[in-house]
Design an enzyme around this catalytic site. Structure first.
Site, mmCIF file in Angstrom:
data_model
loop_
_atom_site.group_PDB
_atom_site.id
_atom_site.type_symbol
_atom_site.label_atom_id
_atom_site.label_comp_id
_atom_site.label_asym_id
_atom_site.label_seq_id
_atom_site.Cartn_x
_atom_site.Cartn_y
_atom_site.Cartn_z
ATOM 1 N N ASP A 22 13.501 -29.800 -15.824
ATOM 2 C CA ASP A 22 12.724 -30.462 -16.879
ATOM 3 C C ASP A 22 13.444 -30.360 -18.222
ATOM 4 O O ASP A 22 12.842 -30.045 -19.242
ATOM 5 C CB ASP A 22 11.326 -29.844 -16.976
ATOM 6 C CG ASP A 22 10.350 -30.738 -17.731
ATOM 7 O OD1 ASP A 22 10.617 -31.950 -17.849
ATOM 8 O OD2 ASP A 22 9.316 -30.229 -18.211
ATOM 9 N N LYS B 256 2.515 -18.442 -25.100
ATOM 10 C CA LYS B 256 2.186 -19.608 -24.275
ATOM 11 C C LYS B 256 0.989 -19.253 -23.407
ATOM 12 O O LYS B 256 1.091 -18.454 -22.481
ATOM 13 C CB LYS B 256 3.390 -19.982 -23.416
ATOM 14 C CG LYS B 256 3.167 -21.218 -22.536
ATOM 15 C CD LYS B 256 4.430 -21.537 -21.754
ATOM 16 C CE LYS B 256 4.276 -22.778 -20.897
ATOM 17 N NZ LYS B 256 5.510 -23.081 -20.147
ATOM 18 N N PHE C 61 0.823 -27.499 -19.206
ATOM 19 C CA PHE C 61 0.034 -26.459 -18.572
ATOM 20 C C PHE C 61 -0.590 -25.480 -19.554
ATOM 21 O O PHE C 61 -1.104 -24.447 -19.148
ATOM 22 C CB PHE C 61 0.897 -25.688 -17.567
ATOM 23 C CG PHE C 61 1.416 -26.531 -16.448
ATOM 24 C CD1 PHE C 61 0.551 -27.210 -15.614
ATOM 25 C CD2 PHE C 61 2.774 -26.678 -16.260
ATOM 26 C CE1 PHE C 61 1.038 -28.007 -14.582
ATOM 27 C CE2 PHE C 61 3.269 -27.471 -15.235
ATOM 28 C CZ PHE C 61 2.392 -28.142 -14.398
ATOM 29 N N GLY C 62 -0.530 -25.772 -20.835
ATOM 30 C CA GLY C 62 -1.142 -24.840 -21.772
ATOM 31 C C GLY C 62 -0.733 -25.126 -23.207
ATOM 32 O O GLY C 62 -0.118 -26.147 -23.512
#
Length: 993
Positions: free
Chosen positions: A790, A691, A675-676
């Site tokens: 995760d 981030k 996501f980044g």
């Protein structure tokens, strides 16, 4: 004469060295490319041979930015006298074969990324003059054997992670000239034995954890020129006759310790003294008045002590310091007046910092003679009189802080000459009159602090529009009047605006809506009238808006800051109406009456026509909005941004993060995720990782919200700590979301398991325990319970001490209403499809199963097996029938593990076996195999297919802790003797605790 075989040995060794190195910069590529068969190796870049034997005597690749490792073949270059590999990107360990180089005189591998302990084999190189290991990642103790190297002259081992004590044996190296051990983690006392080093000129022990007093023997080092002991825990006093013992001392650094007593009165006897720093201690008394005798004194820093007697004459020591560049006496008890002789300070004086004292009287006009001043700090004193017009002569000045004194008169127009001024602090005085228009020339100003004075008059449009670099503008608590300039809209970087408690009138400028970086806007206690500009709704990062006690009227907007009860203050405006229901304001009845009257006068046909038109208009607008939102996925950002305020983080602006990361440059990029991207940087001298969310990615906003929500509720040493967040707009006006963390300087576990760096068994066991401790906290001790969802090596980060921190909670789920451990997996969390990483996602998630703690345990089990085998769960050797779990399941006994264990661990095991076979006959290393087998058993037990049959985190922690204790007992020896070495986390867990 040497035979050709000696030359061939050197040739082969150099080629092996080249194979281990990696070309990084153009210089290193060019250097290594010259190492080819068409040239004799004596002509290769960085290689020097002697004229007679044509053997390699020096290897010098300094600052070539070469990567890779140092090959053990370097030990075959038996004629080497000089090795200089400093300023590169070398990793791995210093090979033990270095100890074979009996002719070696210089060994310099500073400024690399080398690991492991001190290369003990170096002590075999008895001709060594220089050992330079500074700026690496070396660990362990500094061995006593180093003191046996009687020819050493230079030791540089600073900026590493060495622990233990400074070896007293170093005092036996009578030839030692320089000793640098700063920026490590050394403890204990400074050995008195160092006082025997009569030739020592340089001693640096700064930034460690050394304690107790300076041994009296240290004052015997009469040749000493540089002494640095800053940032330790040293106590006691500085010897009053210190100046008689160090006749050649040039730099004396004692700051940030616990020293007491007075500044040595004999200091002026050290005629060569250039820099003296005793800041942040507990010194008291007066500064010796005869410092003027020190004609080379460049820096004198005594800030943060208890010096001075709050009396007249405390500052007399400032007379005739003719070479001084930096003087800081901030935060002491100095009293009296600033002597007019301050104008006689050096024309090179750049920083004069005298804030937070009891200094009184006028600021002498002679201060204007110091034309090289960059920073002048006189804040928080008792100064009176006017600001001298002569300050305008200080054209190099960047920072002028005079706040919180008793200064009177007007702001001198000469301040407009200070075109380099970055900060002007005048708040909390008794200044009168208007702001001089000449300040418009100070176009570099970032901070203009004028609050708490008696300033009056109008604020010029021209002045405000000229100061377009401002970040903070504070004009509060004065007597300014008339309209506030609409030019404020040009201050696009403005973060903080406070114009409260004045007499401003007219309407609030709608142009404030252009100040998109505003986070604080204080306008209370003025005479503003009219409506609240709807444009203020566009200030999406605004956290505080106070418009209380004005004469505002009409409808209160409902979006942006106006939807936040905690950030919006409006009391004292009796004619406001509408807004969100929670404000409990009256309805805007006047407008309702007008609309009702108009409706009664409309014909039925007109009403029908308007209704149909509005309906079709609404449909068209809806279709257009839907099409735009498909192309630019920013429609949900407002929700995400509003949620950030729920955390307890310091809010940062986009510009602050832009500056901290060098514009999010590629050079600062340290990772790219789903996501980044993650960039390294520094904020307020603290290393950070930023981030940056890629808002074009579906799910990025949800991930941002999840991470904010989870990380705001958890605190554990093995969880990555969030420092701040940023929900802002970038320089293009696009939405920007970012999270700021502590920078983990040793990167991810992934990079260690599958990169060029090496983790030994003890380190892997430590990391496994730390990950387990983090999971136990999330599953068992946090309320509400958190599921990571995760867990994988790339989401485990290692700090400078190799301590593991679990991070990336973008997919985490919070269990609202904790169930028992056995039933938590039955709780439904979300109807959305569970995402994770292939290989680590438990099988039940793929079949629609619910999120559970046992799902995390599966991921943890796979991670453990990967740590031991060195194989990813997606390794090409696995297929539908054979995964990492099954690969390890049949080989859990210690006799079979050699088939599956990481080759690097096997090498360590073989080295241990060789060592034991050579030095300790009949010593069995089966205990190492048993340790590996125990870790594999936990990994297998955690990663079985059935969730109900998996080992839970408490049991996993217990087994891993027990394994570590056994490992330590067998490796170190008698457990009773070494029990004190075990930390609380390493001891057996008390299940009832």
């Amino acid at each position: 004469m040497m035979t050709a075989s000696g030359n061939e040995t050197d040739h082969v060794a150099l080629l092996a060295l080249k194979a281990g190195l990696v070309g990084g910069s153009s210089e290193s590529v060019e250097a290594l490319s010259s190492w080819n068969a068409s040239l004799h190796f004596c002509n290769w870049v960085g290689v020097t041979c002697d004229g007679r034997h044509r053997r390699v005597t020096a290897l010098d690749l300094e600052d070539h930015k070469t990567g890779g490792v140092i090959s053990p073949f370097i030990g075959n270059l038996s004629f080497l006298r000089v090795i200089n590999l400093s300023g590169n990107r070398l990793e791995g360990f210093i090979p033990k074969e270095i100890g074979l180089l009996s002719r070696l005189e210089v060994f310099n591998v500073s400024y690399n990324a080398l690991q492991g302990g001190f290369p003990l084999h170096l002590t075999n190189c008895t001709r060594l003059l220089t050992i330079a290991l500074a700026h690496n990642a070396l660990t362990g103790i500094i061995p006593d054997q180093l003191g046996s190297m009687s020819n050493l002259q230079f030791i540089y081992m600073g900026v590493n992670n060495f622990t233990g004590q400074v070896p007293a044996s170093l005092g036996n190296i009578s030839s030692l000239i320089q000793l640098g051990l700063g920026e490590n983690r050394l403890q204990g006392r400074i050995p008195s034995n160092l006082g025997k080093l009569k030739s020592l000129k340089f001693l640096s022990l700064d930034q460690n954890s050394l304690s107790s007093k300076i041994p009296s023997s240290l004052y015997n080092l009469t040749s000493l020129q540089i002494l640095s002991l800053v940032v330790n825990q040293l106590s006691g006093t500085l010897a009053p006759n210190m100046g008689l013992h160090f006749p050649h001392l040039r730099f004396a650094f004692f700051g940030v310790n616990n020293f007491t007593g007075i500044i040595p009165p004999t200091l002026s006897n050290i005629s060569a003294l250039q820099k003296f720093d005793v800041s942040e201690n507990n010194l008291y008394g007066n500064v010796p008045r005869d410092l003027g005798r020190l004609e080379y004194l460049d820096l004198f820093n005594v800030e943060g002590n208890n010096l001075g007697g709050e009396n007249e004459g405390d500052l007399d020591f400032m007379t005739n310091l003719t070479s001084l560049r930096i003087l800081s006496i901030t935060e002491n008890h100095f009293g009296g007046m600033i002597p007019r002789s301050i104008g006689n300070l050096s024309s090179k004086t750049e920083r004069l910092l005298m804030g937070f004292n009891m200094i009184s009287g006028h600021i002498p006009a002679e201060i204007g003679n110091l034309t090289s001043l960059i920073s002048l700090g006189l804040e928080n004193n008792s100064l009176t009189g006017e600001i001298p017009f002569s300050i305008g002569n200080l054209v190099m000045l960047q920072r002028l802080t005079l706040e919180r004194n008793r200064l009177q008169g007007t702001i001198p127009s000469s301040l407009g000459n200070l075109k380099n001024l970055f900060e002007l602090g005048l708040e909390g005085n008794r200044l009168q009159g208007s702001i001089p228009l000449n300040l418009q020339h100070c176009s570099s100003l970032r901070y203009l602090l004028l609050g708490g004075n008696k300033l009056s008059g109008m604020v010029s449009e021209k002045l405000i529009s000229s100061l377009d670099q401002l970040l903070v503008l504070d004009m509060s608590d004065n007597s300014f009047s008339a309209y506030f300039p609409a030019a404020v809209g040009k201050l696009i970087n403005l973060n903080h605006l406070d114009i409260s408690i004045n007499s401003f009138s007219g309407e609030i400028p709608t142009e404030l809506g252009k100040c998109l970086m505003l986070e604080f806007l204080g306008m209370q206690e003025n005479s503003f009238e009219g409506r609240i500009p709807s444009e203020l709704q566009d200030l999406r990062i605004l956290q505080v808006l106070n418009i209380s006690f004005n004469q505002l009227e009409g409808q209160v907007p409902t979006k942006g800051i106006f939807s936040n009860l905690t950030g919006f203050s409006f009391q004292g405006n009796e004619k406001l109406c509408g807004g969100i229901p929670q404000l409990h304001l009256p309805r805007c009845l006047n407008f309702d009456k007008i609309n009702n009257e108009r409706r009664r006068n409309m014909s039925t046909a007109l009403i029908i026509t308007m209704t149909v038109s509005i309906f079709f208009g609404f449909v068209l607008v809806s279709i257009f909005t839907w099409m735009v939102c498909r192309k630019v996925p920013k429609s949900n950002n407002t929700l995400a941004i509003s949620l950030v305020g729920e955390g307890q983080y310091l809010r940062l602006s986009y510009k602050q993060l832009w500056d901290a990361t060098s514009g999010f440059s590629v050079a600062n990029l340290i990772g790219v995720g789903s996501f980044g991207s993650v960039h390294s940087g520094a904020l307020w001298d603290k290393p950070i990782a930023v981030k940056v969310m890629n808002l074009e990615k579906h799910g990025a906003i949800k991930s941002f919200k999840a991470e904010c929500k989870v990380l705001s509720t958890i605190r554990h040493r093995n969880l990555l700590r969030i420092l701040s967040c940023c929900s802002s707009l970038d320089f293009k006006g696009d939405d920007f979301l970012a999270l700021v963390y502590e920078l983990m300087s040793n990167g991810s576990l992934e990079s260690w398991l599958h990169g060029s760096r090496i983790l030994n068994l003890y380190q892997r066991l430590d990391i496994a325990i730390e990950i387990a401790s983090a999971l136990e906290y999330l599953h068992c001790h946090n309320e509400p319970q958190i599921i990571h969802c995760d867990l994988k090596p790339s989401n485990v980060l290692l700090d400078a001490d190799m301590v593991a921190h679990v991070g990336d909670f973008g997919l985490a789920k919070i269990l609202r209403g904790r169930l028992s451990d056995n039933s938590s997996q039955e709780q439904s969390i979300s109807s959305l499809r569970i995402k994770g990483t292939l290989g680590y996602v438990p099988p039940e998630y793929g079949m629609g199963g619910k999120v559970s703690t046992q799902g995390d345990m599966y991921s943890f089990g796979i991670l453990l097996l990967e740590m031991v085998t060195g194989r990813r769960p997606t390794d090409e050797i696995f297929n539908a029938n054979t995964g990492l779990h099954n690969f390890c399941k049949s080989r859990t006994t210690s006799s079979n593990i050699s088939d599956i264990v990481d080759s690097l661990l096997l090498a360590e095991l073989n080295a241990e076996n060789d060592y034991n076979g050579t030095h300790h006959e009949n010593v069995d290393v089966k205990w190492v195999q048993d340790c590996l087998a125990a870790i594999i058993e936990v990994g297998v037990a955690c990663s079985v297919d059935s969730p109900n049959e998996r080992m839970d985190i408490r049991e996993a922690c217990k087994v891993l802790h027990s394994t570590k204790i056994k490992f330590l007992e067998r490796r170190v020896g008698d457990p009773r003797r070494n029990a004190h070495r075990l930390s609380d986390e390493e001891r057996p867990l008390n299940e009832n605790a």
